[in-house]
Design a protein around this motif. Structure first.
Motif, PDB file in Angstrom:
ATOM      1  N   VAL A 276      29.775  42.854  42.840  1.00 32.12           N
ATOM      2  CA  VAL A 276      30.942  41.982  42.986  1.00 32.12           C
ATOM      3  C   VAL A 276      31.521  42.127  44.390  1.00 32.12           C
ATOM      4  N   THR A 277      31.687  40.996  45.064  1.00 36.95           N
ATOM      5  CA  THR A 277      32.329  40.994  46.383  1.00 36.95           C
ATOM      6  C   THR A 277      33.843  40.884  46.197  1.00 36.95           C
ATOM      7  N   VAL A 278      34.576  41.834  46.763  1.00 35.55           N
ATOM      8  CA  VAL A 278      36.038  41.855  46.644  1.00 35.55           C
ATOM      9  C   VAL A 278      36.641  40.672  47.412  1.00 35.55           C
ATOM     10  N   THR A 279      37.507  39.907  46.730  1.00 33.71           N
ATOM     11  CA  THR A 279      38.128  38.734  47.372  1.00 33.71           C
ATOM     12  C   THR A 279      39.647  38.866  47.525  1.00 33.71           C
ATOM     13  N   LYS A 280      40.247  39.884  46.857  1.00 33.52           N
ATOM     14  CA  LYS A 280      41.696  40.067  46.957  1.00 33.52           C
ATOM     15  C   LYS A 280      42.024  41.554  47.072  1.00 33.52           C
ATOM     16  N   LEU A 281      43.077  41.870  47.817  1.00 34.35           N
ATOM     17  CA  LEU A 281      43.555  43.242  47.918  1.00 34.35           C
ATOM     18  C   LEU A 281      44.282  43.622  46.634  1.00 34.35           C
TER      19      LEU A 281
END
Length: 702
Positions: A276-281
């Motif tokens: 999974v690519t992180v899209t939000k902090l």
């Protein structure tokens, strides 16, 4: 003019609603603070201005309130009920009360040993009450603890030691139960906070490292194994799995996730390994926004709570006035001073506003927390109450009552035709087309076993359709009028096509060479749950339902008839929907608008309650609507209205319990039957009834 920045802290040891009000006033009185708000439900303090932790804790010293920065992660130990300090003190107070009672029954209540035992019971159970009460008395601040302190000291002065000890013990039990019930009500927020894991496995080069979620950055790649929770919002890079999203959306059925799909922090990966690519902090994830909105919602005072707060402001001084009159007037007219001072003290005890103050917030906190667990985000007590008073509901059509995307609904062949072969040829032609309905046709064909076929000489004909050669034969797909030009349609096919169009469907004719072969009908299909939801809304008393749509009248009326919607308004632009909502409000009073939260924003804002579909991951829906159905599940709508109505009913019952028991107890003054222990039982009984009644809201399910 610049708006001052808001600072937030978490609070510990916030034990009661009146303590929260007092702490809020103390913080507001600090010279460096412009405005402050204490959120009792979420145990949070927010203020504008500047103040040190020491200053804030000094403002809450009366109740031992601790102030903790929001970013500090704390693991709150789960202390069993009987091991909590206040509960241990209560038990020791009870022990000395029992021993003192035994001695007083054996000898006399005035026996020195009995008096000492009762005094020890009073000091153990009431030390905290006296400490706060005497401070308040010096400052002429009258709250529950002040009233209790006056009553207990007065009881000791007139020699009612046993009754004083009983009152202290019962008041301590009442406070312990109130703290326990609020902890129970707050569990919904704690459960939300515990959903997302504190660490995640991240690919850094060729290594796999475990990092705290605060250290993750956008673009990091998480490795999520089966059985693990996803730590951050992101997009699936590789892998195929089912993910249980119940914690975020309330959906009971796991959702298939593959490359490109969005995933949420706190959801559970069930089967395969996902990258999974992180899209939000961490502060921007869906779960973080939900927690923030739920806490803010619990801080928003509902109309009934504002009424109770205002009432309580005048209630306490009135009770003190009545107590003084009861203690002074009868003796001046010839009554016994000792008897009537005792009665006056009992009035003070029975007048404690504890149950009244907590009657509304505990119901609001419990209901909003329950809604969040079920995937319904209610953004304030006012919207919770308004949803329970709705007279009409307006629905956007596309994406709300319907699925929001076209599907093939009918495929009818005429004559001797190989259905599968024809479907494969149709899919081959439509695979070359850019028409919005082409994808619906190719998807349907592949779902029904269509084979790949070679295509040549594809040509689109504006306003009519498209044609191409499939295995050397020209196949044309287009409107019924175009089919009449290319071939002769059987009368049966023309009638069938007209009937399908009357149902609001887009009809396409298929011609091979010059020979008519079949009809295809495409429509935005009605959601499976729409019929049952509208039927259930009607059963619970929502008699007027309206469909607002930009579609043409025939399509809208066909769908409205199928769903039994009472009113339909078609061909509307977003600004027309706004006008329609205003008209409906004038006619029916309280009206809800259910839409997708984006193009329906004006109508959502104008409605008494704006309800957005599919709030999970959609910032527009979370920000625009008053209520968000996180799972894009219309079935949550009747649940939301039932929850709101039950909350309204319970708030009214709570206020009746809180005031009713006290009025009954005060009436006992007339025959002289009111005693201190009856007074505290009336107060404790009202608090207990209010608490237990409010916790019934935890049992409201979909």
């Amino acid at each position: 003019m610049a708006i001052a920045e808001k600072t937030e802290y978490r609070l510990e040891n916030l034990t009661c609603a009146s303590c929260a009000m007092k702490f809020e006033n103390n913080v507001k009185s600090l010279s460096s603070i412009k405005d402050a708000q204490v959120n009792f439900g979420a145990s949070k303090l927010s203020f504008q201005g500047s103040a040190t932790v020491e200053d804030l804790e000094a403002a809450g010293a009366f109740d031992g309130i601790k102030v903790i920065p929001l970013q500090n992660k704390r693991i709150e130990p789960q202390i069993p009920f009987f091991k909590r300090k206040e509960n241990s003190i209560t038990l020791f107070s009870l022990l000395f009360l029992i021993i003192g009672s035994i001695v007083s029954f054996r000898y006399a209540e005035t026996h020195p040993a009995a008096i000492v035992l009762f005094a020890v019971s009073i000091v153990i159970g009431g030390a905290g009450i006296f400490k706060t009460g005497i401070k308040n008395l010096v400052r002429f601040e009258f709250d529950m603890k002040t009233l209790m302190t006056i009553a207990i000291i007065g009881a000791a002065i007139i020699g009612e030691w046993r009754e004083g000890a009983v009152v202290v013990f019962l008041f301590a039990v009442s406070e312990a139960l109130e703290a326990y019930s609020m902890n129970k009500a707050r569990q919904s927020i704690r459960q939300l906070m515990d959903i997302a894991p504190p660490t995640a496995f991240v690919k850094r080069g060729e290594e796999l490292v475990e990092l705290p979620t605060e250290d993750l950055v956008i673009g990091d790649v998480l490795i999520v194994k089966p059985g693990q929770k996803i730590a951050m919002d992101g997009a699936v890079l590789t892998g195929y799995s089912t993910v249980n999203q119940a914690a975020i959306t309330g959906e009971s059925v796991p959702v298939i996730k593959q490359s490109g799909d969005e995933v949420f922090a706190g959801t559970l990966n069930e089967e395969g390994v996902l990258e999974v690519t992180v899209t939000k902090l961490i502060g921007d994830t869906t779960i973080a926004k939900i927690i923030h909105l739920v806490e803010d919602a619990q801080a928003e005072k509902a109309p009934s709570q504002k009424f109770v707060d205002k009432f309580a402001k005048y209630y306490t001084p009135v009770i003190i006035g009545i107590a003084m009159l009861v203690a002074i007037v009868p003796p001046l007219l010839g009554g016994d001073w000792s008897t009537w001072i005792y009665q006056g003290l009992a009035v003070l005890v029975v007048g404690c506003p504890c149950a009244l103050v907590i009657s509304t917030p505990i119901a609001i906190v419990t209901a909003i927390g329950n809604g969040a667990r079920q995937g319904v985000l209610i953004k304030g007590g006012i919207y919770l109450e308004e949803a329970g008073r709705l007279n009409a509901i307006a629905f956007d059509k596309t994406g709300t009552l319907t699925k929001g995307y076209p599907e093939v609904t009918d495929f009818i062949v005429y004559g001797e035709v190989e259905k599968e072969q024809l479907l494969s040829a149709i899919a081959a032609v439509e695979s070359m087309s850019q028409h919005p309905l082409a994808k619906a046709v190719t998807t349907y064909a592949h779902q029904n076993g269509a084979e790949k076929r070679s295509v040549s000489n594809f040509q689109s004909v504006t306003g009519k359709g498209a044609y191409a050669e499939v295995d050397g034969i020209t196949l044309s797909i287009g409107s019924l009028d175009w089919a009449h030009e290319l071939s002769s349609l059987p009368k049966e096919a023309s009638q069938q096509g007209a009937a399908l169009q009357h149902e609001g469907k887009t009809v396409m004719a298929i011609v091979t060479g010059t020979e008519f072969k079949a009809l295809l009908a495409v429509a935005d299909p009605i959601r499976e749950e729409s019929r049952s939801v509208l039927r259930e809304l009607n059963e619970i008393g929502i008699r007027h339902t309206v469909m607002l749509t930009g579609d043409h009248q025939a399509t809208a009326e066909a769908i409205a008839k199928d769903l039994n919607v009472t009113d339909v308004r078609a061909g509307l632009m977003p600004e027309d929907k706004l006008i329609a909502i205003k008209e409906l409000s004038d006619k029916f009073g309280r009206v809800a608008m259910v839409g997708d939260g984006i193009n329906d924003a004006p109508a959502l804002a104008a409605a008494s309650v704006g309800i957005a579909m599919g709030g999970a991951g959609t910032d527009a829906a979370l920000e625009t609507a008053d209520i968000a159905l996180m799972a894009d599940d219309l079935q949550k709508l009747p649940y939301t209205i039932r929850l709101s109505r039950k909350t309204l009913r319970i708030i009214k019952e709570n206020i009746m319990f809180a005031l009713g028991l006290k009025i009954v107890a005060l009436l006992l003054i007339i025959p002289g039957w009111l005693t201190l222990w009856i007074a505290i039982f009336a107060d404790m009984g009202a608090t207990l009834l209010v608490v237990l009644n409010s916790l019934r809201l935890l049992r409201v399910h979909k």
